[in-house]
Design an enzyme around this catalytic site. Structure first.
Site: not given
Ligand code: 13P
Length: 250
Positions: A97, A95, A213, A9, A167, A11, A173
């Site tokens: 985010e 996701h 990660s 991904n 996730e 992003k 991250g």
């Protein structure tokens, strides 16, 4: 069908040249027989990257989002027909985010999934808990609700077009990966939830990816767990030197 999957991904990273170069490099790789690679490319670079991913039948293209409507007056949005026309096979839906920064609700995600499946595309459905939920040991309830409200209103037949990505938000991250045991526990929980909803055969067929990660140094330990079928990789998917070793970690 259940597969080993290494998905990247990207992003909101990379420019056109960097994207095309990375898609080219990954598509040149000899991907192991039992592995499928998916690249989650930013919208503007999908078509150019498709010219490279097209060259390798083990490499597929994902969009990182889509609009839930067919077409029309939705300024700034991208439709599924548009994504199909540039060579996309998968859409990443839900996701964290998108959920947290853009406020996408379970209801909206369910609508997007319905549209994606009606167009014959495949879904990568993301779920996972924030840190405070993990600290309160409530991650199972939290993820069960995301599955129930976001995903589980589709048919068993349509579930065959879905990959689930677990996730945990606290691992995205941050450099803090879930331990292989934490990942395995949640993946087994998710597979069991699929079993309760759709039956044992469906639960054995669905691929469940871990994201948060993932790096060359931890991919093997994560992917060797019985219920972990691969990874959805952010930062480490942006460089061929870190993504290719992950592809080779099964
Ligand atoms: P990182 O691998 O950078 O933690 O990102 C994970 C992720 O969000 C993939 O969708």
């Amino acid at each position: 069908m259940r597969k080993n999957i290494a998905a990247g991904n990207w992003k909101m990273n990379l420019n056109l040249d960097q994207s095309v170069e990375l898609a080219h490099q990954v598509s040149k790789e000899q991907i192991p027989n039992d592995v499928e690679v998916i690249l989650g490319v930013p919208y503007p670079f999908l078509y150019s990257c498709s010219l490279h991913t097209n060259q390798n039948n083990k490499v597929h293209l994902a969009a990182q989002n889509c609009n839930e409507h067919e077409k029309g007056a939705f300024t700034g949005e991208v439709s599924l027909d548009q994504l199909i026309s540039v060579g996309v096979d998968y859409i990443i839906i839900g996701h964290s985010e998108r959920r947290t920064i853009y406020g996408e609700s379970d209801e909206l995600l369910a609508q997007k999934i319905k549209t994606v499946l009606s167009k014959g595309l495949k879904v990568i459905f993301c779920c996972g808990e924030p840190l405070n939920i993990r600290e309160g040991n409530k991650q199972e309830d939290f993820v069960a609700n995301q599955l129930k409200n976001g995903l589980f209103n589709i048919s068993a037949e349509n579930l065959k077009s879905v990959i689930i990505a677990y996730e945990p938000i606290w691992a995205i991250g941050t450099g803090k990966t879930a331990s292989p045991q934490q990942a395995q526990d949640m993946h087994a929980f998710i597979r069991n939830a699929v079993k309760n909803q759709y039956g044992e055969a469906a639960s054995k067929e669905v691929s469940i990816l871990y994201g948060g990660s993932v790096k060359p140094a931890n991919a093997k330990d994560l992917f060797s767990n019985a219920d972990v079928d691969g990874g959805l990789v952010g930062g480490a998917s942006l460089k061929v030197e870190s993504f290719v070793p992950i592809i080779n970690s099964f």
